[in-house]
Design an enzyme around this catalytic site. Structure first.
Site, PDB file in Angstrom:
ATOM      1  N   CYS A 110      34.256  52.544  39.244  1.00 37.02           N
ATOM      2  CA  CYS A 110      33.016  52.056  39.851  1.00 37.02           C
ATOM      3  C   CYS A 110      32.351  53.172  40.676  1.00 37.02           C
ATOM      4  CB  CYS A 110      33.270  50.793  40.668  1.00 37.02           C
ATOM      5  SG  CYS A 110      31.737  49.871  41.036  1.00 37.02           S
ATOM      6  N   HIS A 211      35.936  47.341  36.885  1.00 36.81           N
ATOM      7  CA  HIS A 211      37.103  47.293  37.769  1.00 36.81           C
ATOM      8  C   HIS A 211      38.350  46.843  37.005  1.00 36.81           C
ATOM      9  CE1 HIS A 211      35.380  48.050  41.793  1.00 36.81           C
ATOM     10  NE2 HIS A 211      34.273  47.573  41.261  1.00 36.81           N
ATOM     11  N   GLU A 213      41.355  47.350  37.662  1.00 37.12           N
ATOM     12  CA  GLU A 213      42.437  46.925  38.576  1.00 37.12           C
ATOM     13  C   GLU A 213      42.328  45.454  38.936  1.00 37.12           C
ATOM     14  OE1 GLU A 213      39.085  47.373  41.431  1.00 37.12           O
ATOM     15  OE2 GLU A 213      39.697  48.364  39.558  1.00 37.12           O
TER      16      GLU A 213
END
Length: 236
Positions: A110, A211, A213
């Site tokens: 990001c 994202h 994660e």
């Protein structure tokens, strides 16, 4: 074999511990969890005392999400919606350029991808709704994340990892307008916004706009950790 050490850049923000607010180095635990789940060992890198020597102690570095990148770094004036942390920008640009020079595996997520573009001489769209005419990349209300397709360019590192396309989560109001010396290797087909950049001259240097994660698809992070493990093995 010891697990590769992965440095994670952190936010510097006011945070509450118990009844007290204090200026802190913080990071969502999802980044740490993703690194640990894919075989790495996470260590946090704070922005208060930047020094390229820290790269000697890590096998790879992950530039995380967070605040907007300061438009002064690419010669623009701030948009009314832009919120910057100049100290963090200064520290992370220093570390990124040192990591590139050293050939250290790096991953930008990001904001981290946007910082890559700026460090490589590019520039950003400061507020995507002004450019794209919609809030699809950061919903104005409702769920935290938007979702959209990302298509990968065949023959690239990201295509080897993810294949032709994925459905990515999305939470950003800035985006890459010009990737500088980086190669764009993934796009949002709905609006042609750049979603992935790479430096093909390095063993592993990828930025993704979404994202990973915060999903159950850690393939990009796993590939990054694997590259860091190879770096560790070569150095031993």
């Amino acid at each position: 074999m010891p697990r590769p050490i992965i440095g994670l850049t952190t936010y510097a923000e006011d945070a509450r511990f118990g009844l007290q607010d204090t200026f802190s180095a913080v990071l969502p635990l999802s980044y740490v969890h993703a690194v640990h789940e894919t075989g790495g060992r996470a260590v946090l890198i704070t922005p208060d005392d930047p020094d390229p020597e820290i790269l000697d102690g890590v096998d790879g570095i992950l530039f995380t999400g967070g605040s907007d990148v300061d438009p002064a770094l690419y010669g623009d004036t701030p948009h009314g919606a832009t919120r910057v942390r100049p100290q963090r920008d200064q520290a992370e640009v220093l570390l990124m350029r040192a990591a590139v020079e050293a050939g250290k595996p790096l991953l930008g997520i990001c904001r981290g991808m946007q910082l890559m573009a700026v460090a490589y001489g590019g520039r950003l769209h400061q507020h995507l709704p002004d450019v794209l005419g919609h809030h699809g990349h950061r919903p104005a209300s409702g769920p935290k994340f938007g979702h959209h397709t990302v298509e990968m360019v065949p023959g690239t590192c990201i295509h080897d990892i993810l294949g032709d396309r994925i459905i990515a989560n999305s939470f950003h109001h800035q985006g890459v307008a010009d990737p500088g010396r980086l190669t764009p290797t993934g796009w949002c087909p709905e609006d042609e916004l750049i979603e992935v950049v790479e430096d093909p001259d390095l063993p592993f240097a990828i930025g993704v706009q979404w994202h990973p994660e915060d999903t159950d698809d850690f393939r990009v992070i796993a590939a990054f950790v694997e590259a860091a493990a190879k770096q560790r093995a070569l150095a031993s």
